[in-house]
Design a protein around this motif. Structure first.
Motif, PDB file in Angstrom:
ATOM      1  N   ALA A 187      -0.814  -5.356   2.729  1.00 54.75           N
ATOM      2  CA  ALA A 187      -1.026  -4.665   4.000  1.00 54.75           C
ATOM      3  C   ALA A 187       0.206  -4.689   4.901  1.00 54.75           C
ATOM      4  CB  ALA A 187      -2.205  -5.276   4.736  1.00 54.75           C
TER       5      ALA A 187
ATOM      6  N   VAL B 158      -9.403  -3.987  -2.072  1.00 50.49           N
ATOM      7  CA  VAL B 158      -9.364  -5.105  -1.125  1.00 50.49           C
ATOM      8  C   VAL B 158     -10.733  -5.778  -1.033  1.00 50.49           C
ATOM      9  CG1 VAL B 158      -9.161  -5.701   1.316  1.00 50.49           C
ATOM     10  CG2 VAL B 158      -7.417  -4.290   0.239  1.00 50.49           C
TER      11      VAL B 158
ATOM     12  N   ARG C 251      -8.296  -9.303   8.405  1.00 48.32           N
ATOM     13  CA  ARG C 251      -7.499 -10.453   8.816  1.00 48.32           C
ATOM     14  C   ARG C 251      -8.153 -11.173   9.999  1.00 48.32           C
ATOM     15  NH1 ARG C 251      -2.842  -7.025   7.812  1.00 48.32           N
ATOM     16  NH2 ARG C 251      -2.657  -6.598  10.033  1.00 48.32           N
TER      17      ARG C 251
ATOM     18  N   LEU D 169      -8.959   0.338  -0.265  1.00 48.99           N
ATOM     19  CA  LEU D 169      -9.985  -0.399   0.470  1.00 48.99           C
ATOM     20  C   LEU D 169     -11.038  -0.978  -0.472  1.00 48.99           C
ATOM     21  CD1 LEU D 169     -10.433   1.923   3.580  1.00 48.99           C
ATOM     22  CD2 LEU D 169      -9.227  -0.272   3.447  1.00 48.99           C
TER      23      LEU D 169
ATOM     24  N   VAL E  59      -7.809  -3.252   7.273  1.00 52.82           N
ATOM     25  CA  VAL E  59      -7.109  -4.476   6.883  1.00 52.82           C
ATOM     26  C   VAL E  59      -6.942  -5.402   8.088  1.00 52.82           C
ATOM     27  CG1 VAL E  59      -4.921  -5.385   6.024  1.00 52.82           C
ATOM     28  CG2 VAL E  59      -5.949  -3.404   4.927  1.00 52.82           C
TER      29      VAL E  59
ATOM     30  N   VAL F  89      -4.664  -9.092   1.254  1.00 51.00           N
ATOM     31  CA  VAL F  89      -4.857  -8.585   2.607  1.00 51.00           C
ATOM     32  C   VAL F  89      -3.596  -8.776   3.439  1.00 51.00           C
ATOM     33  CG1 VAL F  89      -6.196  -8.843   4.734  1.00 51.00           C
ATOM     34  CG2 VAL F  89      -7.349  -8.948   2.522  1.00 51.00           C
TER      35      VAL F  89
ATOM     36  N   TYR G 106       0.813  -1.222   0.000  1.00 50.81           N
ATOM     37  CA  TYR G 106       0.000   0.000   0.000  1.00 50.81           C
ATOM     38  C   TYR G 106       0.844   1.269   0.000  1.00 50.81           C
ATOM     39  CZ  TYR G 106      -2.918   3.793   1.654  1.00 50.81           C
ATOM     40  OH  TYR G 106      -3.537   5.012   1.783  1.00 50.81           O
TER      41      TYR G 106
END
Length: 206
Positions: free
Chosen positions: A121, A70, A139, A67, A135, A117, A36
């Motif tokens: 991240a 993701v 997870r 986001l 993130v 992710v 990112y």
């Protein structure tokens, strides 16, 4: 700048025939490779084939783009496997099949290898709080899903009454996240499946 002026600029900034999914897939690839923080707006614009005003008009900011990318990734690749795991009748089959499918997804040639992710991240600093928190929550979802499935298996008598659900759920989620690193390094699908097959061995038999 007035709201009306900003609105006009936003409309002008957005290109005609804008394919949002195509743009997200392009952004996914860059975030995957770079993470990112290192992925610059300039590079994102280049791979998405749009200019900065178009990016901001369509997504609001780099953080919002990340986001959305993701969430697109999660919906496209992971929603169905999680749902199947939760619905499978036997908990041992559910975990075995989920991890085997995960090995396929993580080494798929259709997308960059590994989990967005986890990999993208890694470079998110706590200063980018919205991204960092979102993130982290994603997870944690894996741990919640594993806990839910294991608890159902325990209640169905498929796991011993004294099964440590919390510890096994944490271990399974850690294994799933860890599989992304060798996937990114180019491990074969067959070898990653060998790793995945160890997951079900963490579950005790009744």
């Amino acid at each position: 700048m007035s709201d009306s002026t900003h609105s006009t600029t936003s409309r002008r900034g957005r290109p005609r025939n804008f394919d949002r999914d195509k743009a997200l897939i392009s952004a996914l690839g860059l975030f995957w490779r770079c993470g990112y923080e290192p992925a610059s707006v300039g590079e994102l614009c280049r791979v998405m084939e749009i200019n900065p005003p178009s990016l901001y008009a369509a997504f609001g900011s780099k953080a919002e783009l990340f986001l959305e990318a993701v969430n697109f990734y999660e919906r496209t690749y992971w929603d169905a496997p999680w749902e199947k795991m939760l619905q499978e009748a036997n908990v041992h089959d559910a975990i075995r099949n989920f991890f085997e499918e995960s090995a396929i997804i993580l080494t798929s040639q259709d997308v960059p290898c590994g989990c967005l992710v986890v990999l993208a991240a890694i470079n998110v600093s706590p200063d980018s709080k919205d991204v960092y928190d979102a993130v982290k929550a994603l997870r944690e979802e894996g741990r919640v899903y594993f806990r839910q499935r294991l608890q159902a298996g325990k209640e169905a008598g498929q796991l011993p009454p004294d099964t440590d659900i919390e510890s096994i759920a944490l271990t399974l989620n850690t294994l799933l996240e860890g599989m992304s690193i060798p996937a990114q390094d180019g491990i074969s699908q067959a070898d990653l499946k060998r790793v995945a097959n160890q997951a079900v061995l963490l579950l005790p038999r009744p």
